[in-house]
Design an enzyme around this catalytic site. Structure first.
Site, mmCIF file in Angstrom:
data_model
loop_
_atom_site.group_PDB
_atom_site.id
_atom_site.type_symbol
_atom_site.label_atom_id
_atom_site.label_comp_id
_atom_site.label_asym_id
_atom_site.label_seq_id
_atom_site.Cartn_x
_atom_site.Cartn_y
_atom_site.Cartn_z
ATOM 1 N N LYS A 213 0.866 -1.188 0.000
ATOM 2 C CA LYS A 213 0.000 0.000 0.000
ATOM 3 C C LYS A 213 0.889 1.220 0.000
ATOM 4 C CE LYS A 213 -4.367 1.170 0.347
ATOM 5 N NZ LYS A 213 -5.492 0.323 -0.095
HETATM 6 N N1 GLU Z 1 -7.082 0.135 -3.664
HETATM 7 C C1 GLU Z 1 -7.766 -1.066 -3.973
HETATM 8 C C2 GLU Z 1 -7.843 -1.957 -2.756
HETATM 9 O O1 GLU Z 1 -7.765 -1.474 -1.650
HETATM 10 C C3 GLU Z 1 -7.208 -1.751 -5.212
HETATM 11 C C4 GLU Z 1 -5.792 -2.201 -5.120
HETATM 12 C C5 GLU Z 1 -5.218 -2.718 -6.429
HETATM 13 O O2 GLU Z 1 -5.929 -2.786 -7.409
HETATM 14 O O3 GLU Z 1 -4.024 -3.030 -6.422
HETATM 15 O O4 GLU Z 1 -8.041 -3.140 -2.849
#
Ligand code: GLU
Length: 414
Positions: free
Chosen positions: A106
């Site tokens: 993240k």
């Molecule tokens: N931000 C989204 C999540 O929390 C998507 C993450 C992604 O597609 O890598 O799952």
């Protein structure tokens, strides 16, 4: 003031509880208590008035036992290291719940993007990529959108990355615009996936239709969830954004509300609705409550006041570890984020696969593949509930994911 729990502490408490139930290997558990890598960057950006402003950026590469690190990039004033660490851990779990061969990551920048001009936002996003370019890439770590980031920002990011490495590299970032190799269906994927999960649970648990829905958060995820809820014959009686919410007992026309917000810059004042606060929305007597905004929304102080029968966590971490046992005791079913909102990353996986193979699918093909992932993940979580006789879906989802991650760590020879 509601008592807010440190999000990383909350996530670690959830990990400890699931690990105890499944008797997870102690060494694996201790390896999962800290991220593999913590990246902290400062981002000097030239503002439109000529001054330089320095922002803080973070990328947490939590665990890559099952594949490249993968997860979104969030722009929000509240972003801090503990939040990103918690979300990096939850992403690792989520990617394994839905059985993608990805690790978890993240990132984010502590910024209020609404206060930046478009040009400033672009310079900030490009600067972030310059700082982390050597740590990301299609086989290393693949960023994507999250709160307050969208396909346009992903477009700038993939362009910046491609310039740095000297070749167009679409598989380095997902959630891109269609014109840069984005996937059909990515925009609505998270909301759509959440609806597939909810319907599958209602079907398997033989719960008759639950008509009323309230959605907290009207960004990409909340909006599309509400839209699919409405087309699946649920009645969306309330929605909110960061400024507050609106309510109508007769039900809201989600598309019209979206148009209204675009025109007026707020939900308030939508014809035929009354206003309510975000806190009031959470406590409405609805059947399905959908927190689709930030973490820590349902905590130990308001968990007793929730009246919904089912909570579908479309945001990341909206229910704290302290609130979970209160909700379990009150027989409120929580569909955890690591299952409910995994449609976004599952479609990222499909986008990345298309970029790598060069074969592109139609929207219908993408949504069909997504549906198969979501149904399988829901069934696996429900069967883990039965296998381990646990009281909640979150513990089951964690057990399912931890088993897969532990298998990969062991197979690699920890
Ligand atoms: N931000 C989204 C999540 O929390 C998507 C993450 C992604 O597609 O890598 O799952």
């Amino acid at each position: 003031m509601p008592s807010k729990m440190n999000p990383f502490k909350s996530a670690m408490q959830q990990l400890t509880e699931a690990a105890a139930v499944m008797k997870l290997d102690k060494e694996i558990l201790s390896a999962l208590r800290e991220p593999d890598r913590t990246i902290n960057v400062s981002l000097p950006v030239r503002m439109d008035d000529g001054r330089i402003k320095v922002f803080q950026g973070y990328r947490i590469q939590y665990n890559d036992a099952r594949g490249p690190y993968k997860g979104g990039m969030r722009y929000h004033p509240q972003v801090n290291m503990d939040e990103i660490k918690a979300l990096g851990f939850l992403q690792t779990i989520k990617n394994a719940v839905v059985n993608l061969f990805y690790g978890g990551a993240k990132g984010g920048i502590s910024v209020d993007p609404k206060k930046l001009s478009k040009a400033e936002l672009e310079r900030l996003s490009r600067m972030f990529i310059q700082r982390i370019a050597k740590d990301i890439g299609p086989e290393t770590d693949v960023p994507a959108p999250d709160v307050n980031t969208d396909s346009e920002i992903m477009g700038w990011m993939v362009d910046e990355y491609s310039k740095i490495v000297g070749k167009f590299t679409p598989a380095a970032i997902t959630g891109k615009p269609l014109s840069l190799g984005g996937s059909q269906g990515r925009e609505e994927a998270t909301g759509y996936g959440g609806m597939v999960v909810l319907k599958q649970i209602l079907k398997e648990q033989k719960i008759k239709k639950l008509p009323t829905v309230a959605v907290q958060g009207f960004g990409n995820v909340g909006y599309f969830f509400a839209l699919f809820a409405q087309s699946s014959n649920f009645k969306v009686v309330a929605v909110s954004d960061s400024k507050g919410g609106i309510y109508s007992a007769k039900g809201l026309d989600v598309r019209k509300v979206h148009e209204w917000k675009k025109q007026m810059g707020q939900l308030k004042g939508y014809p035929g609705s009354t206003t309510l606060s975000n806190e009031q929305l959470l406590e409405l007597p609805v059947d399905v409550l959908v927190p689709a905004a930030l973490e820590n929304q349902i905590h130990k102080d308001n968990a007793k006041k929730i009246q919904a029968r089912i909570i579908v966590e479309m945001g990341n971490g909206p229910v704290t570890a302290e609130a979970d046992p209160i909700l379990i005791k009150r027989k409120i079913l929580v569909v955890p984020d690591v299952l409910a909102n995994s449609g976004g990353v599952a479609t990222s996986y499909l986008e990345w696969s298309q970029n790598r193979s060069g074969v592109y699918w139609s929207e219908q093909e993408v949504l069909q593949k997504l549906e198969a992932y979501m149904i399988a993940a829901t069934r696996n979580v429900l069967s883990t509930v039965r296998e381990y006789k646990v009281a909640d879906l979150r513990t089951a989802a964690f057990i399912l994911a931890l088993r897969r991650i532990a298998d990969a760590m062991q197979a690699r020879g920890l």
